[in-house]
Design a protein around this motif. Structure first.
Motif, PDB file in Angstrom:
ATOM      1  N   HIS A 132       0.852  -1.193   0.000  1.00  0.00           N
ATOM      2  CA  HIS A 132       0.000   0.000   0.000  1.00  0.00           C
ATOM      3  C   HIS A 132       0.883   1.236   0.000  1.00  0.00           C
ATOM      4  CE1 HIS A 132       0.140   1.390   4.404  1.00  0.00           C
ATOM      5  NE2 HIS A 132       0.946   0.358   4.356  1.00  0.00           N
ATOM      6  N   ASP A 133       0.268   2.390  -0.278  1.00  0.00           N
ATOM      7  CA  ASP A 133       0.964   3.678  -0.281  1.00  0.00           C
ATOM      8  C   ASP A 133       0.526   4.442   0.965  1.00  0.00           C
ATOM      9  OD1 ASP A 133       1.862   6.283  -0.689  1.00  0.00           O
ATOM     10  OD2 ASP A 133       1.587   6.188  -2.853  1.00  0.00           O
ATOM     11  N   PRO A 134       1.337   4.468   2.026  1.00  0.00           N
ATOM     12  CA  PRO A 134       0.908   5.059   3.301  1.00  0.00           C
ATOM     13  C   PRO A 134       0.520   6.531   3.189  1.00  0.00           C
ATOM     14  CG  PRO A 134       2.922   3.778   3.578  1.00  0.00           C
ATOM     15  CD  PRO A 134       2.690   3.892   2.108  1.00  0.00           C
ATOM     16  N   ALA A 135       1.312   7.338   2.507  1.00  0.00           N
ATOM     17  CA  ALA A 135       1.030   8.774   2.438  1.00  0.00           C
ATOM     18  C   ALA A 135      -0.288   9.034   1.724  1.00  0.00           C
ATOM     19  CB  ALA A 135       2.172   9.503   1.741  1.00  0.00           C
ATOM     20  N   ARG A 136      -0.547   8.306   0.652  1.00  0.00           N
ATOM     21  CA  ARG A 136      -1.796   8.523  -0.085  1.00  0.00           C
ATOM     22  C   ARG A 136      -2.995   8.082   0.744  1.00  0.00           C
ATOM     23  NH1 ARG A 136      -5.267   6.167  -3.920  1.00  0.00           N
ATOM     24  NH2 ARG A 136      -5.949   7.661  -5.508  1.00  0.00           N
ATOM     25  N   ARG A 137      -2.875   6.985   1.442  1.00  0.00           N
ATOM     26  CA  ARG A 137      -3.983   6.500   2.265  1.00  0.00           C
ATOM     27  C   ARG A 137      -4.318   7.505   3.373  1.00  0.00           C
ATOM     28  NH1 ARG A 137      -6.272   1.542   2.795  1.00  0.00           N
ATOM     29  NH2 ARG A 137      -4.684   0.653   1.422  1.00  0.00           N
ATOM     30  N   ILE A 138      -3.286   8.035   4.025  1.00  0.00           N
ATOM     31  CA  ILE A 138      -3.512   9.015   5.088  1.00  0.00           C
ATOM     32  C   ILE A 138      -4.071  10.309   4.510  1.00  0.00           C
ATOM     33  CG2 ILE A 138      -2.403  10.394   6.885  1.00  0.00           C
ATOM     34  CD1 ILE A 138      -0.397   8.126   7.250  1.00  0.00           C
ATOM     35  N   ALA A 139      -3.592  10.692   3.325  1.00  0.00           N
ATOM     36  CA  ALA A 139      -4.085  11.915   2.680  1.00  0.00           C
ATOM     37  C   ALA A 139      -5.573  11.818   2.389  1.00  0.00           C
ATOM     38  CB  ALA A 139      -3.308  12.188   1.397  1.00  0.00           C
ATOM     39  N   LEU A 140      -6.026  10.665   1.915  1.00  0.00           N
ATOM     40  CA  LEU A 140      -7.455  10.484   1.633  1.00  0.00           C
ATOM     41  C   LEU A 140      -8.289  10.615   2.912  1.00  0.00           C
ATOM     42  CD1 LEU A 140      -7.193   7.523  -0.895  1.00  0.00           C
ATOM     43  CD2 LEU A 140      -7.989   9.836  -1.411  1.00  0.00           C
ATOM     44  N   ALA A 141      -7.786  10.051   4.000  1.00  0.00           N
ATOM     45  CA  ALA A 141      -8.497  10.183   5.271  1.00  0.00           C
ATOM     46  C   ALA A 141      -8.509  11.633   5.742  1.00  0.00           C
ATOM     47  CB  ALA A 141      -7.849   9.287   6.325  1.00  0.00           C
ATOM     48  N   ALA A 142      -7.392  12.345   5.539  1.00  0.00           N
ATOM     49  CA  ALA A 142      -7.317  13.752   5.938  1.00  0.00           C
ATOM     50  C   ALA A 142      -8.286  14.603   5.127  1.00  0.00           C
ATOM     51  CB  ALA A 142      -5.892  14.273   5.779  1.00  0.00           C
ATOM     52  N   ALA A 143      -8.354  14.374   3.821  1.00  0.00           N
ATOM     53  CA  ALA A 143      -9.262  15.150   2.972  1.00  0.00           C
ATOM     54  C   ALA A 143     -10.703  14.941   3.395  1.00  0.00           C
ATOM     55  CB  ALA A 143      -9.070  14.760   1.509  1.00  0.00           C
ATOM     56  N   ALA A 144     -11.062  13.697   3.732  1.00  0.00           N
ATOM     57  CA  ALA A 144     -12.426  13.429   4.190  1.00  0.00           C
ATOM     58  C   ALA A 144     -12.717  14.181   5.487  1.00  0.00           C
ATOM     59  CB  ALA A 144     -12.621  11.933   4.391  1.00  0.00           C
ATOM     60  N   GLY A 145     -11.740  14.212   6.394  1.00  0.00           N
ATOM     61  CA  GLY A 145     -11.923  14.943   7.640  1.00  0.00           C
ATOM     62  C   GLY A 145     -12.052  16.433   7.434  1.00  0.00           C
ATOM     63  N   LEU A 146     -11.277  16.993   6.511  1.00  0.00           N
ATOM     64  CA  LEU A 146     -11.372  18.415   6.212  1.00  0.00           C
ATOM     65  C   LEU A 146     -12.743  18.762   5.640  1.00  0.00           C
ATOM     66  CD1 LEU A 146      -7.819  18.936   4.695  1.00  0.00           C
ATOM     67  CD2 LEU A 146      -8.683  20.039   6.767  1.00  0.00           C
ATOM     68  N   ARG A 147     -13.236  17.922   4.758  1.00  0.00           N
ATOM     69  CA  ARG A 147     -14.563  18.194   4.175  1.00  0.00           C
ATOM     70  C   ARG A 147     -15.653  18.147   5.244  1.00  0.00           C
ATOM     71  NH1 ARG A 147     -12.368  14.927  -0.010  1.00  0.00           N
ATOM     72  NH2 ARG A 147     -13.486  13.090   0.779  1.00  0.00           N
ATOM     73  N   ARG A 148     -15.532  17.207   6.169  1.00  0.00           N
ATOM     74  CA  ARG A 148     -16.530  17.134   7.240  1.00  0.00           C
ATOM     75  C   ARG A 148     -16.530  18.389   8.101  1.00  0.00           C
ATOM     76  NH1 ARG A 148     -14.821  11.639   7.408  1.00  0.00           N
ATOM     77  NH2 ARG A 148     -13.353  12.122   9.084  1.00  0.00           N
ATOM     78  N   SER A 149     -15.373  19.048   8.204  1.00  0.00           N
ATOM     79  CA  SER A 149     -15.275  20.248   9.028  1.00  0.00           C
ATOM     80  C   SER A 149     -15.541  21.526   8.229  1.00  0.00           C
ATOM     81  CB  SER A 149     -13.897  20.330   9.688  1.00  0.00           C
ATOM     82  OG  SER A 149     -12.882  20.530   8.714  1.00  0.00           O
ATOM     83  N   GLY A 150     -15.912  21.379   6.951  1.00  0.00           N
ATOM     84  CA  GLY A 150     -16.290  22.547   6.165  1.00  0.00           C
ATOM     85  C   GLY A 150     -15.233  23.101   5.251  1.00  0.00           C
ATOM     86  N   THR A 151     -14.082  22.456   5.154  1.00  0.00           N
ATOM     87  CA  THR A 151     -13.026  22.903   4.255  1.00  0.00           C
ATOM     88  C   THR A 151     -13.046  22.053   2.996  1.00  0.00           C
ATOM     89  OG1 THR A 151     -11.599  23.643   6.074  1.00  0.00           O
ATOM     90  CG2 THR A 151     -10.530  23.211   3.966  1.00  0.00           C
ATOM     91  N   SER A 152     -13.253  22.679   1.859  1.00  0.00           N
ATOM     92  CA  SER A 152     -13.244  21.948   0.602  1.00  0.00           C
ATOM     93  C   SER A 152     -11.839  21.417   0.331  1.00  0.00           C
ATOM     94  CB  SER A 152     -13.687  22.867  -0.541  1.00  0.00           C
ATOM     95  OG  SER A 152     -13.633  22.197  -1.776  1.00  0.00           O
ATOM     96  N   ALA A 153     -11.716  20.104   0.205  1.00  0.00           N
ATOM     97  CA  ALA A 153     -10.392  19.499   0.031  1.00  0.00           C
ATOM     98  C   ALA A 153     -10.512  18.213  -0.765  1.00  0.00           C
ATOM     99  CB  ALA A 153      -9.761  19.205   1.391  1.00  0.00           C
ATOM    100  N   ARG A 154      -9.501  17.953  -1.555  1.00  0.00           N
ATOM    101  CA  ARG A 154      -9.429  16.674  -2.261  1.00  0.00           C
ATOM    102  C   ARG A 154      -7.973  16.316  -2.507  1.00  0.00           C
ATOM    103  NH1 ARG A 154     -10.141  18.031  -8.339  1.00  0.00           N
ATOM    104  NH2 ARG A 154      -9.797  20.166  -8.400  1.00  0.00           N
ATOM    105  N   VAL A 155      -7.755  15.043  -2.767  1.00  0.00           N
ATOM    106  CA  VAL A 155      -6.406  14.525  -2.986  1.00  0.00           C
ATOM    107  C   VAL A 155      -6.148  14.434  -4.480  1.00  0.00           C
ATOM    108  CG1 VAL A 155      -4.864  12.546  -2.666  1.00  0.00           C
ATOM    109  CG2 VAL A 155      -6.422  13.235  -0.828  1.00  0.00           C
TER     110      VAL A 155
END
Length: 284
Positions: free
Chosen positions: A129-152
């Protein structure tokens, strides 16, 4: 029934905490507090590589945080991507300005683009697996939930093979990575409409990987719309001039607008963890 339920639980939940080994939890409250209990901080390695963007980190790379990152990266504890992504989202948010939104120089409706620093192909194959990409996807989802438009947007790729970084000092890492990354064809168009481009990784040690990744991004971003204001420490003056990018590839035309680490530089960086010494940024 109790035995059947226990077997099912073992399939769903990890056998132990990724930070301390406590049984039957992804990350126990104590280890979660070590990861996200403190506010993310600006970090800066010493020596600081030329071209390193402003970097924020969630936690020092030590003890439970180190164990959790290694469990995710090397031992395939993929359920840790959630809490690690939450920590990375906090570091991204800290670099965006007040309220965790893109600063006033950028239209607030434009998305924040998270660009993972790519691992070597052999490392991805070995880990599965690609650790940085996997964590980035989780981070983007968290940012969107908090109201910040974000994508990987995983637009970076390796253009040549590099040696294993383990055991290399900061100078050797810069030389090893010089010119190693590039933006994939068509990646520049994906980046052009971003409000802010944030390089993301799980760990910063010497900063060489982030500096090389920033060089590759800046090579395709237009200079005339404020995408970057700082590339090399010590570059001064108005307009564009040639500046040596020692250790991060050939000389580049760079623009200095408001000094080192300008707020106008839309290329930032965020990591889950950084070496404890890099949190001591108030050095002269």
């Amino acid at each position: 029934m109790r035995g059947w339920w226990q077997d099912l639980t073992d399939l769903v939940l990890p056998a132990e905490c990724g930070g301390c080994g406590r049984p039957r939890t992804v990350l126990c409250p104590r280890c979660r507090a070590a990861l996200t209990g403190d506010a993310p901080s600006r970090v800066r390695p010493d020596p600081e590589p030329p071209g390193l963007p402003v970097v924020h980190a969630a936690a020092p790379y030590e003890d439970q945080v180190r164990a959790a990152l290694l469990a995710h990266k090397e031992r395939g504890a993929l359920m840790l991507a959630g809490p690690l992504g939450a920590a990375l989202a906090g570091a991204v948010r800290a670099g965006l300005g007040p309220g965790g939104q893109v600063d006033g120089a950028v239209d607030s409706g434009t998305p924040v683009l998270l660009v993972p620093v790519p691992s070597a192909r052999w490392a991805v194959r070995a880990r599965g697996h690609d650790p940085a990409r996997r964590i980035a996807l989780a981070a983007a989802a968290g940012l969107r939930r908090s109201g910040t438009s974000a994508r990987v947007v995983a637009v970076l790729r390796q253009r040549r093979a590099v040696a294993d970084q383990a055991g290399l000092n900061s100078r050797q890492r810069l030389d090893n990575l010089a010119g190693a990354l590039e933006v994939a064809p068509g990646g520049g168009r994906l980046l052009a409409d971003a409000g802010r481009v944030v390089l993301v990784d799980d760990l910063m040690t010497t900063g060489a990987s982030l500096a090389e990744a920033a060089r590759a991004l800046r090579a395709v971003l237009p200079e005339n719309d404020g995408f970057y204001g700082r590339v090399t420490p010590g570059t001064t003056g108005e307009g564009v001039r040639k500046a040596p990018m020692a250790g991060v590839g050939r000389a580049e035309a760079v623009r200095e607008k408001r000094g080192a680490h300008s707020a106008d530089d839309r290329v930032g960086a965020a990591v889950v963890a950084a070496s404890p010494a890099s949190f001591e940024i108030n050095r002269n």
